[in-house]
Write an enzyme that holds these catalytic residues in place. Structure first.
Site, PDB file in Angstrom:
ATOM      1  CD1 TRP A 170      -0.158  -1.451   3.168  1.00  0.00           C
ATOM      2  CD2 TRP A 170       0.553   0.665   3.323  1.00  0.00           C
ATOM      3  NE1 TRP A 170       0.593  -1.340   4.324  1.00  0.00           N
ATOM      4  CE2 TRP A 170       1.033  -0.051   4.437  1.00  0.00           C
ATOM      5  CE3 TRP A 170       0.860   2.017   3.211  1.00  0.00           C
ATOM      6  CZ2 TRP A 170       1.819   0.535   5.428  1.00  0.00           C
ATOM      7  CZ3 TRP A 170       1.653   2.611   4.188  1.00  0.00           C
ATOM      8  CH2 TRP A 170       2.115   1.867   5.283  1.00  0.00           C
ATOM      9  CG  ASN A 171       5.015   1.209   1.007  1.00  0.00           C
ATOM     10  OD1 ASN A 171       4.635   0.217   0.379  1.00  0.00           O
ATOM     11  ND2 ASN A 171       6.290   1.454   1.228  1.00  0.00           N
ATOM     12  N   PRO A 195      -2.787  -6.088  -6.047  1.00  0.00           N
ATOM     13  CG  PRO A 195      -4.050  -4.285  -6.838  1.00  0.00           C
ATOM     14  CD  PRO A 195      -3.766  -5.743  -7.086  1.00  0.00           C
ATOM     15  CG  ASP A 196      -2.779  -3.199   0.695  1.00  0.00           C
ATOM     16  OD1 ASP A 196      -2.329  -4.004   1.510  1.00  0.00           O
ATOM     17  OD2 ASP A 196      -3.650  -2.337   0.972  1.00  0.00           O
ATOM     18  CD  GLU A 266      12.094  -3.174  -1.669  1.00  0.00           C
ATOM     19  OE1 GLU A 266      11.480  -2.285  -1.035  1.00  0.00           O
ATOM     20  OE2 GLU A 266      12.492  -3.030  -2.837  1.00  0.00           O
ATOM     21  CG  LEU A 267      11.055  -9.056   3.042  1.00  0.00           C
ATOM     22  CD1 LEU A 267      11.523 -10.279   3.801  1.00  0.00           C
ATOM     23  CD2 LEU A 267       9.586  -9.162   2.670  1.00  0.00           C
ATOM     24  CB  CYS A 300      11.227  -0.358   2.154  1.00  0.00           C
ATOM     25  SG  CYS A 300      11.575   0.008   0.407  1.00  0.00           S
ATOM     26  CD  GLU A 398      10.123  -1.331   8.475  1.00  0.00           C
ATOM     27  OE1 GLU A 398      10.492  -0.744   7.440  1.00  0.00           O
ATOM     28  OE2 GLU A 398       9.647  -2.487   8.470  1.00  0.00           O
TER      29      GLU A 398
END
Length: 529
Positions: A170-171, A195-196, A266-267, A300, A398
């Site tokens: 979502w970001n 997608p979210d 990718e986290l 991120c 985080e």
């Protein structure tokens, strides 16, 4: 703050839909769902009011999407790179020409400022141009060394995986839904994208423009839904691509392990900025604000730790506090704000919890530290903390919000230890008066990318170079050759001329072994020259 307490700060929305329902109907026609699909109301973080009502896909829809994509992929893989390039270049132009609508959708779904939303527009355009032009070079057949010089010839071919499943977050609702798909499509794959839910309209707008640019029907399928639909997409993929949090990423990896398919993840990150003793402090302040507060810290690559050499710590902190306090925060659909809103109540709750925990355990709030419902339901001030210790949630977890801890160190070695003292390894920054020194320091930082005297945009925007995380920040890379080769299978085809590899002309096994031994010694000697 509990959900009940948080709700008391938010006025119940009374506005009409933020996006014209007629426009939404056109966009959701690009997703696979039934005529009587369950509808879900999505709200915009800018006001808390209703954004759109979206149909939800089912697992049956996911299965149908894969059937359609699989059939379309066979023909798509036969298209020339020239034809694929033409689609991407037309898409590039459409993104730039229609950017006002794209920017509106990004802001309405994510809450970020318009300037930060434009970064997504630029990212998608640059990625389309890059892979449109570079894919044929990345994927061309390559000659490799054969077993025998001249007599043995080897070729490395690249074939598409098939149907790539992408679950995007979502970001970055536009960029992260589209850019991985671009590389997968240019490699000859079809794509099924989920997608979210909060980011569906921006993703669908991207899909609409790709189809307007000439992408054939069925090559890029979209389904809408929650994490269960996302998992259904990954479960059927020939290759899986996921962007999200580290805890969910670990579960994704576990779910895919039994199928023995490739994946990229990718986290999360807990990124650090180092301000060296020779840094230009004004430039360092500007860069630090950009890397810490882009998209309200919901990036991120955002930094949540600022590490400053002791000899410049006081001067830098004073400049940084003044600059943060001068930031303009707001939720208007126009340029001018330095930072926008958090994306949801859950993100706000995390930020509130981290700051309150830090206060309780002795940290000092240098500036910020307040929820601002007067600006928007989920707006939180850009916040600087000092005195953060291991006992505090925000030290290692985080935050994914506009909350930054400042640390003072005695030298470069202590700074590098602190930057690396995290389970994550996505991005790092070094501000120094010497690029040579910056490169030396960067080489000691255990992150997938490091920016010297810049926030993150140049690292992210260097599409020809790999981008991804070390340690718990992910697996695999996007961008560059790695970003497209991950969507392919390599195949080696060898041809032997004149003589077979084994004994020939009546030669015994022993004679063949002695002859081959002499040849190997000769090749080693020749290789020294």
């Amino acid at each position: 703050m509990s959900s009940e307490t948080l709700a008391s700060h938010i006025t119940a929305p009374t506005e009409t839909f933020a996006v014209d329902p007629a426009r939404v109907r056109i966009l959701v026609a690009h997703a696979r769902h039934s005529a009587d699909a369950q509808l879900e109301l999505i709200h915009t973080p800018l006001t808390g009011g209703p954004l759109a009502s979206l149909p939800l896909s089912t697992e049956v829809d996911v299965a149908e999407a894969y059937t359609q994509a699989g059939d379309a992929q066979v023909e798509w893989a036969r298209t020339s790179f020239k034809d694929r390039k033409g689609i991407m270049e037309r898409f590039h132009d459409l993104v730039l020409d229609r950017q006002d609508e794209v920017l509106d959708f990004i802001q309405l779904e994510s809450g970020k400022s318009r300037g930060h939303a434009f970064e997504e527009v630029a990212d998608v355009a640059v990625t389309a141009r890059h892979y449109g032009r570079a894919a044929s070079g990345y994927l061309k057949t390559r000659r490799r060394s054969g077993a025998y010089p001249v007599l043995s010839q080897a070729r490395e071919l690249r074939h598409p995986k098939g149907v790539v499943g992408i679950v995007s977050p979502w970001n970055y609702p536009f960029s992260l839904a589209v850019t991985d798909a671009i590389a997968a499509l240019m490699a000859g794959n079809a794509v099924v994208l989920r997608p979210d839910r909060q980011a569906s309209l921006s993703a669908l707008l991207g899909v609409e423009m790709l189809r307007d640019a000439g992408l054939p029907e069925g090559v890029l399928e979209v389904v809408l839904g929650d994490r269960h639909i996302g998992q259904a997409v990954l479960d059927r993929a020939d290759y899986a691509c996921f962007t999200g949090s580290t805890p969910v990423g670990r579960k994704v990896a576990e779910s895919l392990s039994g199928r023995l398919i490739g994946y990229s993840l990718e986290l999360g990150g807990k990124n650090g900025v180092y301000i060296a003793d020779d840094a230009d402090l004004d430039k360092a302040v500007t860069g630090t604000i950009r890397t810490c507060f882009a998209s309200a810290g919901q990036l991120c690559m955002s930094a949540e730790r600022v590490i400053v050499h002791a000899t410049v710590a006081d001067a830098f902190a004073a400049k940084l506090i003044a600059a943060v306090e001068a930031m303009k925060v707001g939720t208007a659909l126009e340029y001018g704000n330095d930072m926008g809103s958090l994306a949801s109540a859950s993100q706000l709750e995390t930020v509130l919890a981290h700051v309150e925990d830090a206060r309780t355990h002795g940290a000092t709030v240098l500036t910020g530290g307040r929820h601002r419902p007067d600006l928007g339901p989920y707006v939180y001030e850009p916040t600087l903390l000092a005195g953060v210790t291991e006992s505090m949630l925000c030290r290692n977890a985080e935050t994914f919000g506009p909350v930054v801890a400042i640390y003072r160190v005695a030298d470069d070695a202590e700074a590098i230890r602190l930057i690396n003292d995290t389970e994550f390894g996505l991005h790092g920054n070094v501000f120094t008066g010497s690029v040579r020194r910056g490169r030396e320091l960067a080489g000691r930082i255990r992150t997938g990318t490091v920016s010297i005297n810049d926030a993150y945009a140049v690292a992210w925007g260097s599409i020809g170079s790999p981008m991804g995380g070390m340690k718990a920040s992910g697996v695999g890379r996007r961008h560059g050759s790695e970003g497209i080769l991950r969507f392919t299978e390599s195949q080696t085809v060898t041809a032997q001329h004149l003589l077979p590899f084994g004994p020939a002309f009546g030669m015994s096994d022993g004679d063949h072994s002695r002859m081959l031994t002499s040849l190997l010694r000769a090749l080693k000697t020749a290789g020294k020259k």
